[in-house]
Write a protein that holds these residues in place. Sequence first.
Motif, mmCIF file in Angstrom:
data_model
loop_
_atom_site.group_PDB
_atom_site.id
_atom_site.type_symbol
_atom_site.label_atom_id
_atom_site.label_comp_id
_atom_site.label_asym_id
_atom_site.label_seq_id
_atom_site.Cartn_x
_atom_site.Cartn_y
_atom_site.Cartn_z
ATOM 1 N N GLU A 66 -60.860 19.657 30.222
ATOM 2 C CA GLU A 66 -61.333 18.294 30.497
ATOM 3 C C GLU A 66 -60.319 17.265 29.993
ATOM 4 O O GLU A 66 -60.113 16.227 30.630
ATOM 5 C CB GLU A 66 -62.709 18.045 29.855
ATOM 6 C CG GLU A 66 -63.815 19.000 30.291
ATOM 7 C CD GLU A 66 -64.255 18.848 31.753
ATOM 8 O OE1 GLU A 66 -63.547 18.207 32.548
ATOM 9 O OE2 GLU A 66 -65.319 19.399 32.098
ATOM 10 N N GLU A 119 -72.039 18.699 35.643
ATOM 11 C CA GLU A 119 -70.873 19.309 36.299
ATOM 12 C C GLU A 119 -71.155 19.563 37.785
ATOM 13 O O GLU A 119 -70.284 19.376 38.635
ATOM 14 C CB GLU A 119 -70.499 20.631 35.617
ATOM 15 C CG GLU A 119 -70.084 20.510 34.155
ATOM 16 C CD GLU A 119 -68.659 19.983 33.979
ATOM 17 O OE1 GLU A 119 -67.931 19.819 34.978
ATOM 18 O OE2 GLU A 119 -68.287 19.736 32.824
ATOM 19 N N GLU A 148 -64.821 21.598 38.531
ATOM 20 C CA GLU A 148 -66.178 21.229 38.102
ATOM 21 C C GLU A 148 -67.193 22.270 38.592
ATOM 22 O O GLU A 148 -68.179 22.534 37.913
ATOM 23 C CB GLU A 148 -66.561 19.827 38.570
ATOM 24 C CG GLU A 148 -65.565 18.709 38.211
ATOM 25 C CD GLU A 148 -65.094 18.673 36.758
ATOM 26 O OE1 GLU A 148 -65.678 19.346 35.893
ATOM 27 O OE2 GLU A 148 -64.117 17.968 36.484
ATOM 28 N N HIS A 151 -67.094 24.884 36.059
ATOM 29 C CA HIS A 151 -67.747 24.459 34.809
ATOM 30 C C HIS A 151 -69.272 24.528 34.927
ATOM 31 O O HIS A 151 -69.960 24.901 33.991
ATOM 32 C CB HIS A 151 -67.339 23.019 34.453
ATOM 33 C CG HIS A 151 -65.873 22.883 34.222
ATOM 34 N ND1 HIS A 151 -65.235 21.664 34.140
ATOM 35 C CD2 HIS A 151 -64.907 23.825 34.064
ATOM 36 C CE1 HIS A 151 -63.945 21.876 33.937
ATOM 37 N NE2 HIS A 151 -63.728 23.165 33.905
HETATM 38 FE FE LIG Z 1 -66.002 19.564 34.011
#
Ligand SMILES: [Fe+2]
Length: 200
Positions: A66, A119, A148, A151
Motif C-alpha cells: 500500500e 478493498e 486490490e 487484498h
Molecule cells: Fe489494498
Amino acid sequence: MSAAEAILQASTPPEWVECAIARWRELLVDHANCEKKAASTALALMFSYPEDHALALALSRLAREELRHFEQVQKVMLTLGVPFERQQPGRYAAGLRSVMRTAEPGRKLDLLLAGALIEARSAERFELLSARLPPPLGGFYAQLQRSEARHFQLYVNLARAAAPEEWQRRLAALARHEAELISARDEVLRFHSGPPSLTL
Ligand SMILES: [Fe+2]
Ligand SMILES: [Fe+2]
C-alpha cells in the motif's frame, strides 16, 4: 461478475462514476490518502493481534504494497500537475466503524471483514474508472484493480480463519451497511463516497 463484486451488495451508482471521471484531480488526492490509510490499517491490525503470526506476515507485506501504491499515486500527481490539498475525510470509514463491534472476539472479525469490503469496493471502482480514463491514469488504475482484488481475497481468508462459523453471516450484515453508504447521496466526492449531491 468479478470475485470482489461477489461480496458487495450494491454496484457503484453510475452517477458516482460520471462525477469521478469529471473530477479525477480531486479524486486522485483522496486516493493518495486512501493508500496511506490502507497501510496504517494493516499496521494497526498487526499491533492489535501480535500473537497471530500468519496475520502479521501477510499484513506486513500488504502495508508495504500500500505504501508503494502511495508513492506511485504521488508520482502520477506530480506528472499530471495535481497539487496536494487537505481534504476532510468522507463519511464512509466512520459509517462502517459505527456498526463494527469493539469487544473481542467480534472486533477482530469485524476489522478483517471491513478490510475485505473496502478493498473489494476499491477493486470494483478501479475497474469502472480504468475503462474510462485516458493514460496514464487508465492503465494505472487497471494495475491497482488487480492488487486490490488480491487484498480483498487476503482479508476474506484471514476472516475465515479467525471465525470459520461466523464470518459469512457477519460479512453479509456489514456488506448491507456498506451498500447503503455508497448508494446514498453524499456531501462530497471521495473514492468511497456515494454520488455527491452537487454533481460535476
Ligand atoms: Fe489494498
Ligand atoms: Fe492500494
